[in-house]
Design a protein around this motif. Structure first.
Motif, PDB file in Angstrom:
ATOM      1  N   MET A 143      29.283  57.575  36.790  1.00 21.08           N
ATOM      2  CA  MET A 143      28.797  56.202  36.949  1.00 21.08           C
ATOM      3  C   MET A 143      28.779  55.801  38.426  1.00 21.08           C
ATOM      4  O   MET A 143      27.806  55.212  38.921  1.00 21.08           O
ATOM      5  N   ILE A 144      29.856  56.107  39.131  1.00 21.22           N
ATOM      6  CA  ILE A 144      29.914  55.781  40.565  1.00 21.22           C
ATOM      7  C   ILE A 144      28.812  56.513  41.310  1.00 21.22           C
ATOM      8  O   ILE A 144      28.136  55.945  42.181  1.00 21.22           O
TER       9      ILE A 144
ATOM     10  N   GLY B 177      28.123  68.292  53.554  1.00 13.84           N
ATOM     11  CA  GLY B 177      27.292  68.611  54.708  1.00 13.84           C
ATOM     12  C   GLY B 177      27.025  67.372  55.544  1.00 13.84           C
ATOM     13  O   GLY B 177      27.351  66.240  55.157  1.00 13.84           O
ATOM     14  N   GLU B 178      26.410  67.583  56.701  1.00 11.08           N
ATOM     15  CA  GLU B 178      26.105  66.471  57.605  1.00 11.08           C
ATOM     16  C   GLU B 178      25.182  65.446  56.961  1.00 11.08           C
ATOM     17  O   GLU B 178      25.147  64.285  57.353  1.00 11.08           O
ATOM     18  N   GLU B 179      24.409  65.897  55.952  1.00  4.18           N
ATOM     19  CA  GLU B 179      23.447  64.997  55.321  1.00  4.18           C
ATOM     20  C   GLU B 179      24.100  63.982  54.397  1.00  4.18           C
ATOM     21  O   GLU B 179      23.474  62.987  54.002  1.00  4.18           O
ATOM     22  N   HIS B 180      25.354  64.186  54.026  1.00  9.31           N
ATOM     23  CA  HIS B 180      25.986  63.318  53.038  1.00  9.31           C
ATOM     24  C   HIS B 180      26.592  62.069  53.673  1.00  9.31           C
ATOM     25  O   HIS B 180      27.264  62.147  54.702  1.00  9.31           O
ATOM     26  N   ASP B 181      26.371  60.946  53.009  1.00  9.78           N
ATOM     27  CA  ASP B 181      27.006  59.687  53.414  1.00  9.78           C
ATOM     28  C   ASP B 181      28.330  59.486  52.700  1.00  9.78           C
ATOM     29  O   ASP B 181      29.272  58.915  53.254  1.00  9.78           O
ATOM     30  N   ILE B 182      28.383  59.938  51.441  1.00 16.36           N
ATOM     31  CA  ILE B 182      29.535  59.679  50.582  1.00 16.36           C
ATOM     32  C   ILE B 182      29.831  60.923  49.761  1.00 16.36           C
ATOM     33  O   ILE B 182      28.917  61.632  49.337  1.00 16.36           O
ATOM     34  N   ALA B 183      31.119  61.178  49.527  1.00 18.77           N
ATOM     35  CA  ALA B 183      31.543  62.204  48.578  1.00 18.77           C
ATOM     36  C   ALA B 183      32.388  61.539  47.505  1.00 18.77           C
ATOM     37  O   ALA B 183      33.308  60.771  47.819  1.00 18.77           O
TER      38      ALA B 183
ATOM     39  N   ASN C 131      23.117  59.049  50.297  1.00 16.26           N
ATOM     40  CA  ASN C 131      23.095  60.465  49.940  1.00 16.26           C
ATOM     41  C   ASN C 131      24.519  60.840  49.522  1.00 16.26           C
ATOM     42  O   ASN C 131      25.439  60.843  50.349  1.00 16.26           O
ATOM     43  N   VAL C 132      24.696  61.134  48.240  1.00 20.12           N
ATOM     44  CA  VAL C 132      26.036  61.267  47.665  1.00 20.12           C
ATOM     45  C   VAL C 132      26.264  62.682  47.146  1.00 20.12           C
ATOM     46  O   VAL C 132      25.442  63.240  46.427  1.00 20.12           O
ATOM     47  N   LEU C 133      27.411  63.245  47.495  1.00 20.21           N
ATOM     48  CA  LEU C 133      27.896  64.496  46.907  1.00 20.21           C
ATOM     49  C   LEU C 133      28.932  64.134  45.862  1.00 20.21           C
ATOM     50  O   LEU C 133      29.730  63.216  46.054  1.00 20.21           O
TER      51      LEU C 133
ATOM     52  N   ASP D  88      34.106  62.427  60.236  1.00 18.81           N
ATOM     53  CA  ASP D  88      34.666  61.106  60.522  1.00 18.81           C
ATOM     54  C   ASP D  88      33.856  59.982  59.884  1.00 18.81           C
ATOM     55  O   ASP D  88      34.398  58.937  59.530  1.00 18.81           O
ATOM     56  N   ASN D  89      32.545  60.175  59.767  1.00 17.92           N
ATOM     57  CA  ASN D  89      31.686  59.100  59.285  1.00 17.92           C
ATOM     58  C   ASN D  89      31.423  59.162  57.782  1.00 17.92           C
ATOM     59  O   ASN D  89      30.660  58.360  57.248  1.00 17.92           O
ATOM     60  N   LEU D  90      32.041  60.115  57.107  1.00 17.76           N
ATOM     61  CA  LEU D  90      31.866  60.260  55.670  1.00 17.76           C
ATOM     62  C   LEU D  90      32.811  59.315  54.932  1.00 17.76           C
ATOM     63  O   LEU D  90      33.984  59.196  55.278  1.00 17.76           O
ATOM     64  N   THR D  91      32.310  58.642  53.899  1.00 17.67           N
ATOM     65  CA  THR D  91      33.155  57.845  53.002  1.00 17.67           C
ATOM     66  C   THR D  91      33.471  58.684  51.776  1.00 17.67           C
ATOM     67  O   THR D  91      32.577  59.230  51.143  1.00 17.67           O
ATOM     68  N   VAL D  92      34.758  58.779  51.444  1.00 19.32           N
ATOM     69  CA  VAL D  92      35.179  59.561  50.282  1.00 19.32           C
ATOM     70  C   VAL D  92      35.780  58.637  49.233  1.00 19.32           C
ATOM     71  O   VAL D  92      36.659  57.825  49.538  1.00 19.32           O
ATOM     72  N   VAL D  93      35.292  58.780  48.008  1.00 18.11           N
ATOM     73  CA  VAL D  93      35.844  58.069  46.860  1.00 18.11           C
ATOM     74  C   VAL D  93      36.612  59.091  46.028  1.00 18.11           C
ATOM     75  O   VAL D  93      36.029  60.049  45.513  1.00 18.11           O
ATOM     76  N   GLY D  94      37.922  58.917  45.918  1.00 13.61           N
ATOM     77  CA  GLY D  94      38.756  59.806  45.115  1.00 13.61           C
ATOM     78  C   GLY D  94      39.045  59.168  43.772  1.00 13.61           C
ATOM     79  O   GLY D  94      39.382  57.981  43.705  1.00 13.61           O
TER      80      GLY D  94
END
Length: 454
Positions: free
Chosen positions: A123-124, A155-161, A133-135, A104-110
């Motif tokens: 670049m992003i 994973g739980e460690e990621h802020d953004i994918a 912490n970005v995947l 729920d707290n993860l931000t995803v950039v598609g």
């Protein structure tokens, strides 16, 4: 990867657990479609491919530690857990969609678009990694098999994918975006790639914008406002970037600094800032503008964003510069379409010294393929000193160049081997050489050959 129970997985893909014992609470800690990449706690998902069927390896994966397999077939032994499904390919997507919902707290950039998806993704990633912490999608895993593999790495460690999504047919984006559920949806451009399947640029626009209904509530579409198709998109929350000053984030005073990179100013709603990207071409400026807009949307400081742009590193085969003893190579050979080739040619044309372009066939262009290759050659005619064309369709690139400029040196070869036999006699020391063609043309062979030439 966050763990899931077999019960959760079976529920997510509408499957039935088959086992001699009660195993619904068994834990899965990894998911793999590759029978060679199995360890303790892995769920194996066999996929039917053109050359093999992953079901043939179901029994062997338990020896490597698999906790369970999905299957479309009746299992030969039920002492180990299996989950029976109608389609393992669809189940892979269903499980990925469920897994994405656990964060729920993860931000995803598609990210999607006709060209530039991967360099924009990089670049992003470079910018956002300054603060989070970005995947990111690795390599080119951007299809209906690759996107789930990316999502399962969250994973739980990621802020953004940052997830790249590539398509060449209608409804593919719907299936991808349904899994990804982006908070921010990026479309880089609407070009001429995949016209064979999507028919026209309007068809490409329709296919790419299938992403928009899946952007989460209060999410944002970040779009190339210089693109004549994308600038017409009506979405509830849109941010436009581009060179043109009609965009919220746009560039001024673009200055090419040789092969070292590009200086430019970014004009934002908050003011103007100086930027430098260690890469060539206005398309890299566009990528930086997109990343700047996203960084601001996510609350980053201007200083951090500018640092991320300056620290950008492209991946092999995407317009990266290689200095050898004999040449300066611009290795842009991963893929090609008319828009991306013309953009690369314009960058080459802005550089000093002798300029050579090695161009190969561009695939999936449909009925107008020969004309598009011809037009590409016409563009090249005024931007390069020497043009080397490889492949059946590339013959039209050669014809187009000669039709515009009879004095240009033009060579055509049927394949890479023919070209490599003659390149030592054609090229001159200190040439700057652009290498670009569709992935199937395997121009990485040419790049490696030139890297090793004395």
């Amino acid at each position: 990867m966050k763990t899931m129970t077999l019960y959760e997985i079976a529920s997510a893909c509408n499957g039935q657990i088959i086992c001699d014992r009660d195993c619904k609470n068994d834990i899965v800690s990894d998911i793999s479609i590759d029978s060679r990449n199995i360890h303790e706690g892995t769920l194996y998902i066999p996929i039917k491919g053109a050359r093999f069927d992953g079901h043939d390896f179901m029994d062997s994966v338990f020896e490597s530690g698999a906790v369970c397999t999905l299957t479309e077939k009746e299992p030969s032994c039920t002492s180990k857990p299996h989950i029976s499904v109608k389609s393992t390919a669809q189940a892979l997507k269903d499980i990925a969609e469920y897994y994405r919902s656990l964060f729920d707290n993860l931000t995803v950039v598609g990210i999607s678009g006709s060209s530039g998806k991967t360099s924009t993704k990089e670049m992003i990633y470079s910018v956002l990694s300054e603060s989070f912490n970005v995947l990111k999608t690795e390599g080119n895993l951007n299809n209906e098999i690759g996107v789930p593999r990316t999502l399962f790495r969250i994973g739980e460690e990621h802020d953004i994918a940052v997830v790249e999504m590539g398509i060449n047919h209608f409804d593919e984006m719907t299936r991808l975006a349904k899994m990804v559920r982006p908070d921010i949806g990026v479309i880089t451009n609407i070009g001429t790639a995949h016209l064979e399947f999507l028919g026209s640029r309007d068809g490409i626009l329709k296919a790419k914008t299938e992403m928009l209904p899946f952007i989460k509530e209060n999410g944002t579409a970040v779009l190339n406002g210089d693109d004549d198709k994308l600038c017409t998109v009506d979405f509830k929350n849109t941010c436009f970037f581009g060179i043109g000053n009609q965009n919220a984030y746009h560039a001024q005073n673009i200055e090419q600094c040789g092969i070292e990179g590009t200086k430019f100013d970014i004009v934002t709603p908050e003011g103007t800032v100086n930027a430098f990207v260690p890469a060539l071409g206005n398309h890299m400026v566009m990528n930086a503008l997109c990343a700047f807009a996203i960084g601001k949307k996510l609350g980053m400081s201007t200083e951090k964003i500018i640092s991320g742009i300056r620290n950008f590193k492209n991946i092999d085969g995407r317009f990266n510069v290689i200095k050898t003893q004999s040449f300066t190579l611009i290795n842009d050979c991963y893929n090609a379409n008319p828009d991306s080739v013309k953009a690369s040619l314009k960058v080459l044309g802005s550089l000093d010294g002798n300029r050579t372009a090695i161009l190969a066939d561009m695939k999936e262009l449909g009925e107008n393929s020969s004309k598009m290759h011809l037009d590409t050659g016409k563009t090249a005619s005024s931007l390069v000193d020497r043009l080397i064309c490889i492949g059946d369709d590339a013959r039209y690139i050669a014809d187009g160049a000669l039709s515009e400029n009879a004095d240009i040196q033009v060579f055509h070869f049927n394949n890479n081997n023919e070209a490599m036999e003659k390149l030592p006699d054609i090229l001159c020391k200190n040439d700057t050489i652009l290498i670009k063609g569709s992935h199937s043309m395997n121009l990485s062979e040419i790049t490696e050959f030139l890297k090793n030439m004395d």
